[in-house]
Design an enzyme around this catalytic site. Sequence first.
Site, mmCIF file in Angstrom:
data_model
loop_
_atom_site.group_PDB
_atom_site.id
_atom_site.type_symbol
_atom_site.label_atom_id
_atom_site.label_comp_id
_atom_site.label_asym_id
_atom_site.label_seq_id
_atom_site.Cartn_x
_atom_site.Cartn_y
_atom_site.Cartn_z
ATOM 1 N N GLY A 237 0.801 -1.207 0.000
ATOM 2 C CA GLY A 237 0.000 0.000 0.000
ATOM 3 C C GLY A 237 0.834 1.256 0.000
ATOM 4 O O GLY A 237 2.068 1.218 -0.046
ATOM 5 N N ASP A 238 0.133 2.389 0.067
ATOM 6 C CA ASP A 238 0.734 3.714 -0.003
ATOM 7 C C ASP A 238 0.211 4.525 1.181
ATOM 8 O O ASP A 238 -1.003 4.705 1.338
ATOM 9 C CB ASP A 238 0.322 4.372 -1.323
ATOM 10 N N PHE A 239 1.104 5.013 2.030
ATOM 11 C CA PHE A 239 0.643 5.710 3.236
ATOM 12 C C PHE A 239 0.002 7.061 2.935
ATOM 13 O O PHE A 239 -0.542 7.698 3.822
ATOM 14 C CB PHE A 239 1.749 5.856 4.285
ATOM 15 N N HIS A 256 10.198 13.016 8.171
ATOM 16 C CA HIS A 256 11.218 14.020 7.824
ATOM 17 C C HIS A 256 11.400 14.163 6.312
ATOM 18 O O HIS A 256 12.043 15.109 5.847
ATOM 19 C CB HIS A 256 12.548 13.716 8.526
#
Length: 347
Positions: A237-239, A256
């Site tokens: 997945g993709d955060f 960061h």
Amino acid sequence: MSTVENSPGSVERPAETDPRFALMDHAMGYLFSAALRAAAALGVADHLSTGPRPVAELAEAVGADPLNLHRMLRLLATRGIFVEDDEGRFALTPAAELLRGDVPGSFRSAVLMLTDKTFWQPAGELEEAVRTGTSPFERLFGMPFFDHFARDADTAAVFHVGMAEMSDPENPLVAWAYDFPASATVVDLGGGHGGLLLAVLREHPGLRGVLFEQPHVLQKHRLGELGADDRWELVPGDFFTGAPPGDVYLIKRILHDWDDEQCVRILRHCRRAVSDHGRVLVVDAVIPPGNDPDPGKVIDLLMMSSLTGRERTRAEFDALFTAAGFRLTGVIPTGTRLSIVEGIPVT
């Protein structure tokens, strides 16, 4: 007429009192980084594993010019990386040993990553970043940082292996520093090859883990080293689009990389997915006040020149957490250059 011999110690050396000499040293500091990268790329340390070797012999082994190789190693030896003996042979030091590619704890790939052109070239354009408030990376490489990595498999490999080497000495200390619950589902968000999650699961046998990463990164995960396959799962997945359900969210060296708006977006996905009594653990540098040296202040300029993010103070993390629906409850030192910034959901 007498002659005064100019011997060491007979007069106060200007370099010790004149700030111009110190500025000159600082201005040329990049040459040491260049030498360190060259030594790592040439594999010099690997060819010294059996003991000291003359420069001519070493140059033949690594495919280098003997005179220039000597000049490079002579500089590195001034900072304890390699050492030259009275016979002109070079040998490994404890630091140089870690430039070997075949030793436990090798840091060779980390050095190659930190001095890769994707960091090196934008750093040379730092003035642009300071003037404009934007990274020069896209101008130099034609696309944003992570888009470039997605399209360049060789660069991506250097990045992920280098990040793993940087993280390996930190992960057990991070896992030990935090009082994890006796039983819970821990989600490692953007956790790379899973080194931190692996350390947490080893340290806390009552936990189960979820490694949430992009599919091509998951292909090289390390969780199989745990030897208990029922305690972990891989979730692609993709955060930026969501997060799997869990009780504890590990977010190490992720925030960061991104600006405040993007960080809040990531944290809000965690807020929607976290259990009622869950928490988020951001593992990042926390910039202290004052003028003392701090590694986070150095890495911060790497973020400035190549990415859109930055290292943050406690107050800046507090603002991110508040905007995302969390309350910052503590900053926990880990014995590394990173701290654990803990947040709990606001109900």
